[in-house]
Scaffold this motif. Structure first.
Motif, mmCIF file in Angstrom:
data_model
loop_
_atom_site.group_PDB
_atom_site.id
_atom_site.type_symbol
_atom_site.label_atom_id
_atom_site.label_comp_id
_atom_site.label_asym_id
_atom_site.label_seq_id
_atom_site.Cartn_x
_atom_site.Cartn_y
_atom_site.Cartn_z
ATOM 1 N N ILE A 82 1.299 -23.593 33.608
ATOM 2 C CA ILE A 82 -0.203 -23.636 33.787
ATOM 3 C C ILE A 82 -0.593 -25.045 33.104
ATOM 4 O O ILE A 82 -0.006 -25.247 32.005
ATOM 5 C CB ILE A 82 -0.851 -22.421 33.155
ATOM 6 C CG1 ILE A 82 -0.539 -21.240 34.055
ATOM 7 C CG2 ILE A 82 -2.364 -22.883 33.330
ATOM 8 C CD1 ILE A 82 -1.250 -20.143 33.243
ATOM 9 N N ASP A 83 -1.538 -25.818 33.858
ATOM 10 C CA ASP A 83 -1.727 -27.045 33.233
ATOM 11 C C ASP A 83 -3.307 -26.910 32.887
ATOM 12 O O ASP A 83 -3.965 -26.970 33.951
ATOM 13 C CB ASP A 83 -1.412 -28.000 34.030
ATOM 14 C CG ASP A 83 -2.123 -29.589 33.604
ATOM 15 O OD1 ASP A 83 -2.501 -29.700 32.484
ATOM 16 O OD2 ASP A 83 -1.881 -30.568 34.445
ATOM 17 N N TRP A 84 -3.602 -26.684 31.736
ATOM 18 C CA TRP A 84 -5.172 -26.332 31.310
ATOM 19 C C TRP A 84 -5.908 -27.734 31.363
ATOM 20 O O TRP A 84 -7.175 -27.558 31.437
ATOM 21 C CB TRP A 84 -4.987 -25.935 29.871
ATOM 22 C CG TRP A 84 -4.300 -24.499 29.722
ATOM 23 C CD1 TRP A 84 -3.283 -24.597 29.185
ATOM 24 C CD2 TRP A 84 -4.799 -23.066 30.421
ATOM 25 N NE1 TRP A 84 -2.807 -23.391 28.823
ATOM 26 C CE2 TRP A 84 -3.829 -22.405 29.943
ATOM 27 C CE3 TRP A 84 -5.675 -22.744 31.014
ATOM 28 C CZ2 TRP A 84 -3.963 -21.054 30.352
ATOM 29 C CZ3 TRP A 84 -5.578 -21.479 31.387
ATOM 30 C CH2 TRP A 84 -4.526 -20.598 30.841
ATOM 31 N N ASN A 85 -5.342 -28.635 31.686
ATOM 32 C CA ASN A 85 -5.874 -30.028 31.959
ATOM 33 C C ASN A 85 -6.653 -30.267 33.393
ATOM 34 O O ASN A 85 -7.222 -31.298 33.962
ATOM 35 C CB ASN A 85 -5.188 -31.326 31.630
ATOM 36 C CG ASN A 85 -4.830 -31.343 30.197
ATOM 37 O OD1 ASN A 85 -5.920 -31.657 29.389
ATOM 38 N ND2 ASN A 85 -3.585 -31.195 29.843
ATOM 39 N N ARG A 86 -6.533 -29.063 34.269
ATOM 40 C CA ARG A 86 -6.966 -29.185 35.688
ATOM 41 C C ARG A 86 -7.969 -28.424 35.695
ATOM 42 O O ARG A 86 -8.484 -27.355 34.590
ATOM 43 C CB ARG A 86 -5.857 -28.539 36.535
ATOM 44 C CG ARG A 86 -4.594 -29.309 36.424
ATOM 45 C CD ARG A 86 -3.594 -28.506 37.597
ATOM 46 N NE ARG A 86 -3.975 -28.726 38.971
ATOM 47 C CZ ARG A 86 -3.666 -27.687 40.033
ATOM 48 N NH1 ARG A 86 -2.391 -26.680 39.425
ATOM 49 N NH2 ARG A 86 -3.959 -27.844 41.087
ATOM 50 N N PRO A 87 -9.005 -28.550 36.447
ATOM 51 C CA PRO A 87 -10.278 -27.889 36.810
ATOM 52 C C PRO A 87 -9.977 -26.402 36.663
ATOM 53 O O PRO A 87 -8.984 -25.788 37.246
ATOM 54 C CB PRO A 87 -11.133 -28.475 38.161
ATOM 55 C CG PRO A 87 -10.455 -29.497 38.094
ATOM 56 C CD PRO A 87 -8.841 -29.304 37.795
ATOM 57 N N ALA A 88 -11.088 -25.529 36.177
ATOM 58 C CA ALA A 88 -10.883 -23.967 36.267
ATOM 59 C C ALA A 88 -10.429 -23.683 37.575
ATOM 60 O O ALA A 88 -9.713 -22.357 37.844
ATOM 61 C CB ALA A 88 -11.987 -23.375 35.770
ATOM 62 N N HIS A 89 -10.987 -23.787 38.712
ATOM 63 C CA HIS A 89 -10.902 -23.060 40.204
ATOM 64 C C HIS A 89 -9.337 -23.543 40.510
ATOM 65 O O HIS A 89 -8.783 -22.791 41.009
ATOM 66 C CB HIS A 89 -11.776 -23.871 41.117
ATOM 67 C CG HIS A 89 -11.589 -23.028 42.354
ATOM 68 N ND1 HIS A 89 -10.903 -23.718 43.448
ATOM 69 C CD2 HIS A 89 -11.989 -21.937 43.040
ATOM 70 C CE1 HIS A 89 -10.958 -22.898 44.521
ATOM 71 N NE2 HIS A 89 -11.463 -21.770 44.080
ATOM 72 N N ALA A 90 -8.715 -24.838 40.216
ATOM 73 C CA ALA A 90 -7.700 -25.051 40.541
ATOM 74 C C ALA A 90 -6.286 -24.330 39.638
ATOM 75 O O ALA A 90 -5.514 -23.915 40.016
ATOM 76 C CB ALA A 90 -7.296 -26.668 40.319
ATOM 77 N N ALA A 121 -11.980 -27.686 24.724
ATOM 78 C CA ALA A 121 -10.822 -28.425 24.788
ATOM 79 C C ALA A 121 -9.784 -27.816 25.787
ATOM 80 O O ALA A 121 -9.588 -26.375 25.567
ATOM 81 C CB ALA A 121 -9.985 -28.742 23.545
ATOM 82 N N PRO A 122 -9.182 -28.300 26.520
ATOM 83 C CA PRO A 122 -8.304 -27.605 27.517
ATOM 84 C C PRO A 122 -7.206 -26.693 26.701
ATOM 85 O O PRO A 122 -6.424 -27.374 26.069
ATOM 86 C CB PRO A 122 -7.546 -28.738 28.368
ATOM 87 C CG PRO A 122 -8.600 -29.674 28.193
ATOM 88 C CD PRO A 122 -9.005 -29.734 27.193
ATOM 89 N N GLY A 123 -7.128 -25.651 27.190
ATOM 90 C CA GLY A 123 -6.095 -24.533 26.636
ATOM 91 C C GLY A 123 -6.754 -23.841 25.528
ATOM 92 O O GLY A 123 -6.143 -22.911 24.798
ATOM 93 N N VAL A 175 -10.385 -18.852 28.334
ATOM 94 C CA VAL A 175 -9.750 -20.065 28.072
ATOM 95 C C VAL A 175 -10.287 -21.193 28.699
ATOM 96 O O VAL A 175 -10.603 -21.099 29.827
ATOM 97 C CB VAL A 175 -8.036 -20.036 28.408
ATOM 98 C CG1 VAL A 175 -7.377 -21.279 28.182
ATOM 99 C CG2 VAL A 175 -7.540 -18.687 28.126
ATOM 100 N N ALA A 176 -10.483 -22.026 28.149
ATOM 101 C CA ALA A 176 -11.102 -23.548 28.587
ATOM 102 C C ALA A 176 -10.125 -24.228 29.610
ATOM 103 O O ALA A 176 -9.001 -24.458 29.200
ATOM 104 C CB ALA A 176 -11.601 -24.421 27.555
ATOM 105 N N CYS A 177 -10.478 -24.937 30.380
ATOM 106 C CA CYS A 177 -9.648 -25.599 31.298
ATOM 107 C C CYS A 177 -10.662 -27.136 31.236
ATOM 108 O O CYS A 177 -11.520 -27.373 30.509
ATOM 109 C CB CYS A 177 -9.864 -25.273 32.819
ATOM 110 S SG CYS A 177 -9.202 -23.536 32.993
ATOM 111 N N ALA A 178 -10.014 -28.081 31.965
ATOM 112 C CA ALA A 178 -10.754 -29.411 32.141
ATOM 113 C C ALA A 178 -11.975 -29.422 32.533
ATOM 114 O O ALA A 178 -13.021 -30.090 31.844
ATOM 115 C CB ALA A 178 -9.711 -30.349 32.849
ATOM 116 N N GLY A 179 -12.496 -28.534 33.357
ATOM 117 C CA GLY A 179 -13.864 -28.251 33.833
ATOM 118 C C GLY A 179 -13.916 -26.662 33.826
ATOM 119 O O GLY A 179 -13.295 -25.975 35.039
ATOM 120 N N GLY A 180 -14.877 -26.237 33.073
ATOM 121 C CA GLY A 180 -15.124 -24.711 33.158
ATOM 122 C C GLY A 180 -13.941 -23.859 32.538
ATOM 123 O O GLY A 180 -13.411 -24.445 31.862
#
Length: 310
Positions: free
Chosen positions: A213-221, A261-263, A272-277
């Motif tokens: 999982i890449d938490w630096n992507r938007p939440a929907h992705a 912050a992502p992750g 869990v926070a993502c890059a957006g949402g």
């Protein structure tokens, strides 16, 4: 009057189509499936789901390692079938096999062709964020899912759907669709349409290397990535537990409001926070463990901010 068919399939996805064809009165002259493989702790030979059903129904089963021998088309033609139905068989059909039944070979494919030709259309449709997918009956040719299309059924992809959910829905839909298509074929009413040359995409086989999982992507992705790989191979991340980075598969989640912050964990409910949402984890699985609801996991392993998942 019914048709005499050869059925070619292997996994659970193919079983509803086999059962629907039998229920509609078609004669299944033979079932072709992949050979049993060692599985489980005892490494006992495990029959494919299609072979299990075929044996229960008393249908002759063939498990050739290849169809590219000189004998394979001869044995295939000996079944004297009007047509062959292929659902997730797992083996390429050479031209001599495709030409053997007098009416041709018909494949059930789990996408809206020409989108997502190839091995993993269910996973890729979810991971790409598609709003819908479906099943199509296609008359097979030598190309990769390039044959003329006969019939289709569509289904919406919701954000709550995992690959397992969509798999089961499409398997049920596909069994009914194929039964209707073979009925039309029997009556001489099946109409074929060439696939469009526009909108072609390929559903490459899932590589375990893309499961992290890449938490630096938007939440929907992130959500669609998780659900597109659930339950197998399972999207995963590492969680710090008792001083160690523990790999955990995330099997189900929901998109929620939140920022950080992502992750980063935003609360003690696995948000869990993502890059957006943000997403909230609903179901997860530790290595060698069973899938668990988030609340049950947290009972034994309380996790709190400002912990970071990686």
């Amino acid at each position: 009057m019914s048709l005499r068919l050869i059925f070619m399939g292997t996994p659970d996805f193919a079983v509803p189509t086999l059962l629907d064809l039998v229920a509609h009165g078609h004669e299944i002259a033979a079932v072709y499936t992949r050979a049993a493989k060692p599985a489980g702790r005892g490494m006992k030979l495990q029959l494919s789901p299609v072979e299990v059903e075929a044996r229960r129904l008393g249908i002759p089963v063939f498990t050739p390692a290849t169809l590219k021998t000189l004998e394979a088309p001869v044995e295939f033609r000996a079944n004297d079938a009007d047509a062959a139905v292929v659902v997730a068989y797992g083996m390429i059909l050479p031209q001599a096999i495709l030409d053997a039944p007098r009416l041709g070979c018909f494949n059930l494919h789990a996408s809206l062709l020409p989108r997502w030709r190839g091995a993993a259309p269910i996973n890729r449709a979810i991971m790409a964020g598609d709003s819908e997918t479906g099943v199509m009956v296609m008359k097979m040719d030598a190309g990769l899912d390039t044959g003329d299309v006969a019939m289709a059924e569509r289904i919406a992809i919701t954000d709550a759907m995992t690959a397992a959910d969509l798999h089961d829905a499409l398997a049920r839909l596909g069994g009914d669709l194929m039964a209707r298509a073979i009925g039309a074929l029997e009556r001489g009413k099946l109409q074929l349409t060439r696939q469009s040359e526009e909108g072609v995409t390929y559903a490459a086989k899932i590589d375990k290397a893309e499961a992290r999982i890449d938490w630096n992507r938007p939440a929907h992705a992130v959500l669609r990535h998780i659900h597109g790989l659930s339950p197998f191979p399972g999207a995963w991340c590492e969680i710090p537990i008792d001083g160690e980075q523990v790999r955990v598969k995330i099997l189900r989640c929901a998109q929620v409001d939140g920022a950080g912050a992502p992750g980063q964990l935003l609360d003690d409910h696995l948000t869990v926070a993502c890059a957006g949402g943000a997403i909230r984890i609903l179901e997860l699985q530790r290595a060698s463990g069973k899938p668990m609801k988030a609340k049950d996991f947290l009972r034994g392993t309380p996790l709190k901010p400002p912990m970071r998942l990686s």
